[in-house]
Enzyme design. Structure first.
Site, mmCIF file in Angstrom:
data_model
loop_
_atom_site.group_PDB
_atom_site.id
_atom_site.type_symbol
_atom_site.label_atom_id
_atom_site.label_comp_id
_atom_site.label_asym_id
_atom_site.label_seq_id
_atom_site.Cartn_x
_atom_site.Cartn_y
_atom_site.Cartn_z
ATOM 1 N N ILE A 47 0.876 -1.434 0.007
ATOM 2 C CA ILE A 47 -0.002 -0.034 -0.006
ATOM 3 C C ILE A 47 1.036 1.156 -0.058
ATOM 4 C CG2 ILE A 47 -1.840 1.307 1.238
ATOM 5 C CD1 ILE A 47 -2.412 -1.497 2.567
ATOM 6 N N GLU A 59 4.260 -7.742 3.032
ATOM 7 C CA GLU A 59 4.379 -8.800 4.033
ATOM 8 C C GLU A 59 4.051 -8.075 5.319
ATOM 9 O OE1 GLU A 59 6.391 -7.946 1.743
ATOM 10 O OE2 GLU A 59 8.040 -9.165 1.035
ATOM 11 N N CYS A 93 10.781 -6.038 6.438
ATOM 12 C CA CYS A 93 10.033 -6.863 6.430
ATOM 13 C C CYS A 93 10.483 -8.367 7.366
ATOM 14 C CB CYS A 93 9.195 -7.459 5.217
ATOM 15 S SG CYS A 93 8.281 -5.978 4.698
HETATM 16 N N1 THU Z 1 7.513 -4.401 -1.663
HETATM 17 C C1 THU Z 1 6.695 -5.262 -0.920
HETATM 18 O O1 THU Z 1 5.516 -4.930 -0.755
HETATM 19 N N2 THU Z 1 7.478 -6.312 -0.480
HETATM 20 C C2 THU Z 1 8.611 -6.799 -1.034
HETATM 21 O O2 THU Z 1 8.882 -8.137 -0.589
HETATM 22 C C3 THU Z 1 9.397 -5.802 -1.765
HETATM 23 C C4 THU Z 1 8.973 -4.612 -1.829
HETATM 24 C C5 THU Z 1 6.855 -3.297 -2.147
HETATM 25 C C6 THU Z 1 7.345 -1.816 -1.479
HETATM 26 C C7 THU Z 1 6.939 -1.152 -2.564
HETATM 27 O O3 THU Z 1 5.400 -0.771 -2.667
HETATM 28 C C8 THU Z 1 7.045 -1.569 -4.098
HETATM 29 O O4 THU Z 1 7.316 -3.177 -3.526
HETATM 30 C C9 THU Z 1 8.194 -1.265 -4.730
HETATM 31 O O5 THU Z 1 9.552 -1.277 -3.720
#
Ligand code: THU
Length: 139
Positions: A47, A59, A93
């Site tokens: 988000i 995550e 995370c």
């Molecule tokens: N992001 C995640 O949601 N999980 C991950 O494991 C890597 C990165 C998101 C954060 C951001 O919204 C986008 O991916 C680009 O970094």
């Protein structure tokens, strides 16, 4: 040990959650599914925010959903991205997962469902956790 069937279920749920991602800035939608010791699975998506630094990863969305519903022990986390290259949980995370799942299995899946898995211990060795604050001996 997690069955291949369970891993595939988690990957499928993570891919479903990815469809609800709010990622207009990075255009990198991510979905996650977290299996807790209760057997319940919570999903989450990334988000983002116009104030970029406030963006939340998939995550952490999923972990916080579970914990806020009373869960305390993470067994496994699946992450699903688009495209051919499976992702990997970011450092923030990993640390959040570590708090509730020092022995958790982390599964990273590409869009076609292919995945690889590693333990949290492999991805975050010699990690810091609550036992340090309690002064309890750690391994
Ligand atoms: N992001 C995640 O949601 N999980 C991950 O494991 C890597 C990165 C998101 C954060 C951001 O919204 C986008 O991916 C680009 O970094």
């Amino acid at each position: 040990m997690l069955s291949e069937e369970k891993i595939k279920e988690l990957v499928g749920l993570a891919a479903g959650a990815r469809e609800r991602a709010y990622a207009p800035y990075s255009k990198y939608p991510v979905g996650a599914a977290v299996l807790f010791a209760s057997g319940k699975i919570y999903t989450g998506c990334n988000i983002e925010n116009a104030s970029y630094g406030l963006s939340n990863c998939a995550e952490r969305t999923a972990v916080f959903k579970g914990v806020s519903e009373g869960e305390q022990e993470i067994v496994a986390v699946a992450v699903a991205v688009k495209g051919k290259t499976a992702g990997s949980p970011c450092g923030a995370c990993r640390q959040v997962i570590r708090e509730f799942g020092p022995k958790a299995l982390l599964i990273s899946a590409a869009e076609n469902g292919e995945y690889f898995s590693k333990t949290l211990e492999e991805l975050l060795p010699d990690s810091f956790g609550p036992e340090y604050l309690r002064g309890v001996e750690h391994i």
